[in-house]
Design an enzyme around this catalytic site. Sequence first.
Site, PDB file in Angstrom:
ATOM      1  N   THR A 110       0.847  -1.184   0.000  1.00  0.00           N
ATOM      2  CA  THR A 110       0.000   0.000   0.000  1.00  0.00           C
ATOM      3  C   THR A 110       0.882   1.232   0.000  1.00  0.00           C
ATOM      4  O   THR A 110       2.021   1.181   0.458  1.00  0.00           O
ATOM      5  CB  THR A 110      -0.898   0.004   1.261  1.00  0.00           C
ATOM      6  N   THR A 126      -3.508   1.142  -3.155  1.00  0.00           N
ATOM      7  CA  THR A 126      -2.839  -0.126  -2.926  1.00  0.00           C
ATOM      8  C   THR A 126      -3.004  -1.108  -4.074  1.00  0.00           C
ATOM      9  O   THR A 126      -3.988  -1.067  -4.814  1.00  0.00           O
ATOM     10  CB  THR A 126      -3.376  -0.783  -1.633  1.00  0.00           C
ATOM     11  N   SER A 130     -11.171  -3.846   4.034  1.00  0.00           N
ATOM     12  CA  SER A 130      -9.781  -3.452   3.845  1.00  0.00           C
ATOM     13  C   SER A 130      -9.237  -2.808   5.115  1.00  0.00           C
ATOM     14  O   SER A 130      -9.979  -2.475   6.037  1.00  0.00           O
ATOM     15  CB  SER A 130      -9.638  -2.479   2.676  1.00  0.00           C
TER      16      SER A 130
END
Length: 530
Positions: free
Chosen positions: A346, A364, A407
Amino acid sequence: MKLDFPTIFQEQWNLRKPAVTSSNGVVATQHYLASKVGASVLSRGGNAIDAAVASGLALGCVEPWMSGIGGGGFMTLYDAKNDRVSVVEFGMRAPLRADPNDYPLTGNATGASSFHWPEVFEDRNVHGPFAIATPGYLKGVSLALEKFGTWDWCDVIEPACQLAEWGLPTHWYTQLQILRGARTMRRYNEVERVYLPDGLPPDTEDDAGATNRIQLGNLPNTLRVLQREGPNAFYSGALAEKISADLAGAGSKIQLEDLEQYEAFITTPMKHNYRGHEVFAPSRRSAGPSLVQALTTLEERMSINDKKYPNASDYEIFANTLLDSYEYRLKHLGDGSNESTSTGATSHLCVVDRDGNMVSLTQTLMSVFGSLVMLPKTGVLLNNGMMWFDPRPNTPNSVAPGRRPLSNMCPVIGKTQDGRKFALGTYGGRQIFPAVFQILSYLCDYGMDTTDALHQARVDVSGTDLITIMDNMDADAIDNLQAKFSNTRVRRNVVAPGLFGVPQLVVMESSGSMTGGCFIPSPVSQTIGV
């Protein structure tokens, strides 16, 4: 004479990156070339959103192992004129034909990922065609630019086009990243051809002593098509058909329909009042809900008492709060059956402009080099976003067709009681939320400035009972953590492996002065004032 040799390699250095101060804007990114792009946009009259989008696109060309147009992200932004915070969501989405049976469990406790999921057969959720989720990056940043920016798309993408045509500089840090993925790269033809042309990473210099540069396949041509035809060309039309054909050739379940139906969203952030400070974070599929839960718990458990730095008891509370929040997060959070509700390798960047507009952008590919699938016709390196899903069935975050995974990204905008505004975020997978949580506390509870907040020692708790402790923490605090928790390790924050998250922070003081900083251990990150 008998020597007591250490059991592990120990790096012997100490580095700090002091904050940068400016009155006309600050850009902080994970690569100095991307920071230069953003600063150039600000100096030419662009606003924070223009600079963030241009810098983010540039990052995909100068650290392609972290992010790029084959990935996704979250952006939290502050519109100073309207005193309003908004979130742009563009995370990856499971293919519409995704099948949980494509990810059978082997019975082993932990697979190849850093997410501590049970192992999947052939690590299908970690690399290769079954690991790819539908990318949302271009939908997201172009939506942000359209709604909040001032520049045209063709101008914002121009620096990325030039960087891709110039090629990726091959210094020692580039070599390190390639080596991290080299063993698995050999399974996938195009990414091996580009990054391991003779089976090894390219040399840092050519025979004449000039820096080598890697040509990123057909990515330069793809970016020029996107510049001419617009970002939607990735999702429909001739370029999208070329991408879907390459995906089919690689064995992915993503089809043209997946690209055509993908949508990014502008949503209202979670707003949390923390001891009178305002914190704005993404909701639902991000780490925002866990951050709010942790801050609520912290306010109940920890008293401030005008302390300038956390003490041993505070770090113990940080660790326990993170343990509780992660336990709840992994058991209960995810899209579940509510896919119709709109709402990570990321990289992160933060920008503030002369008018006080702010952006915190996390983008990311998920793991280093994502899925390791690089499309030969377009040069697009694709994410492994399916690794975000819990491979076990019947959980709120299990694999399902068209579902968006939970996420770890957590870009934040904040307003402190003393009138400061800040944009904060981190890269580092599961380390993101713990890092953002503690730095927020440093800013709000201890009144730290940018430099001190970024460099203050932290703990990491990332979904297991392990407490990882920065070795520059006060000795009494380390002793207390080791006494109170059975599973601890004290580690230095080094270039590799990354153990604590790597944040960026920009702050606008009530006076109008601006500061920004990047944390080590990234050797190429830079903050630039305009």
